[in-house]
Design an enzyme around this catalytic site. Structure first.
Site, short mmCIF file in Angstrom:
data_model
loop_
_atom_site.label_atom_id
_atom_site.label_comp_id
_atom_site.label_asym_id
_atom_site.label_seq_id
_atom_site.Cartn_x
_atom_site.Cartn_y
_atom_site.Cartn_z
N ASP A 183 0.85 -1.19 0.00
CA ASP A 183 0.00 0.00 0.00
C ASP A 183 0.88 1.24 0.00
OD1 ASP A 183 -3.23 0.53 0.99
OD2 ASP A 183 -1.80 2.20 1.08
N ASN B 249 -13.02 -3.12 2.48
CA ASN B 249 -13.92 -1.99 2.67
C ASN B 249 -14.96 -2.00 1.56
OD1 ASN B 249 -12.73 -0.82 4.99
ND2 ASN B 249 -11.10 0.05 3.74
N SER C 169 -12.06 3.67 -1.28
CA SER C 169 -11.67 4.75 -2.20
C SER C 169 -11.27 4.26 -3.58
CB SER C 169 -10.52 5.57 -1.59
OG SER C 169 -9.41 4.74 -1.34
N HIS D 165 -10.03 -5.19 -3.34
CA HIS D 165 -8.70 -5.36 -2.76
C HIS D 165 -8.83 -5.81 -1.32
CE1 HIS D 165 -9.95 -1.12 -2.56
NE2 HIS D 165 -9.37 -1.08 -1.37
N HIS E 252 -7.06 -5.87 2.10
CA HIS E 252 -5.96 -5.28 2.89
C HIS E 252 -5.40 -6.36 3.81
CE1 HIS E 252 -6.87 -0.87 2.27
NE2 HIS E 252 -8.07 -1.35 2.02
P1 5GP Z 1 -9.70 1.46 0.35
O1 5GP Z 1 -9.79 2.71 1.18
O2 5GP Z 1 -10.35 1.64 -1.00
O3 5GP Z 1 -10.16 0.22 1.05
O4 5GP Z 1 -8.16 1.22 0.12
C1 5GP Z 1 -7.45 1.71 -0.97
C2 5GP Z 1 -5.99 1.64 -0.61
O5 5GP Z 1 -5.25 1.78 -1.80
C3 5GP Z 1 -5.56 2.74 0.34
O6 5GP Z 1 -4.99 2.13 1.51
C4 5GP Z 1 -4.53 3.52 -0.47
O7 5GP Z 1 -3.44 3.96 0.31
C5 5GP Z 1 -4.11 2.54 -1.53
N1 5GP Z 1 -3.75 3.14 -2.80
C6 5GP Z 1 -4.45 4.06 -3.51
N2 5GP Z 1 -3.82 4.34 -4.67
C7 5GP Z 1 -2.69 3.57 -4.69
C8 5GP Z 1 -1.63 3.42 -5.63
O8 5GP Z 1 -1.60 4.04 -6.70
N3 5GP Z 1 -0.64 2.54 -5.30
C9 5GP Z 1 -0.66 1.83 -4.14
N4 5GP Z 1 0.37 0.99 -3.92
N5 5GP Z 1 -1.65 1.95 -3.23
C10 5GP Z 1 -2.65 2.81 -3.50
#
Ligand code: 5GP
Ligand code: ZN
Length: 117
Positions: free
Chosen positions: A33, A90, A98, A103, A105
């Site tokens: 991440d 999420n 977001s 995905h 985590h």
């Molecule tokens: P969500 O909030 O959707 O469950 O998690 C999305 C995750 O993707 C967040 O923890 C964020 O830091 C990570 N993330 C967003 N854009 C990128 C990216 O371009 N590269 C990487 N490695 N992580 C990303």
């Protein structure tokens, strides 16, 4: 493999955006991440574009099993299998989701609070 234009994680899978690989399998990809919430914070994604856990269908069984097996292998490789770790999907606005590409985590390397904030 059914990737979607404009999806940031599909762009990572195509190699158009950089990522730090942890593990790559036929149907899944694990990478660090960009904004880690724990000493180990890895995202495990299907190569197939699935929007989120609310979009999972009956015929996703094989890819989902591989997603979890990849997470197990990441936990082993990161030295977390014995001490434990957290797996999170999420879904939707209230969860803070977001990126609209499924995905998982994998967070570990510190003691986690429960319930999450
Ligand atoms: P969500 O909030 O959707 O469950 O998690 C999305 C995750 O993707 C967040 O923890 C964020 O830091 C990570 N993330 C967003 N854009 C990128 C990216 O371009 N590269 C990487 N490695 N992580 C990303
Ligand atoms: Zn995607």
């Amino acid at each position: 493999m059914s990737q979607v234009a404009g999806c940031v994680f599909c762009a990572i899978l195509r190699g158009e955006l950089p990522s730090t690989e942890v593990l790559s399998t036929t149907r899944t990809y694990a990478f660090r991440d960009i904004n880690p919430g724990a000493p180990t914070h890895v995202l495990v994604i299907p190569r197939q574009h699935i929007t989120d856990a609310a979009a999972i269908e009956d015929d996703h069984g094989e890819v989902l099993a591989e997603l979890f097996v990849t997470a197990q292998r990441v936990a082993e490789a990161e030295g977390l299998a014995e001490r434990g770790y957290r797996l999170v999907f999420n879904v939707g606005q209230d969860s803070g989701n977001s990126v609209p590409h499924l995905h998982l985590h994998l967070l570990g390397g510190r003691v986690m609070a429960w319930p999450p904030g």
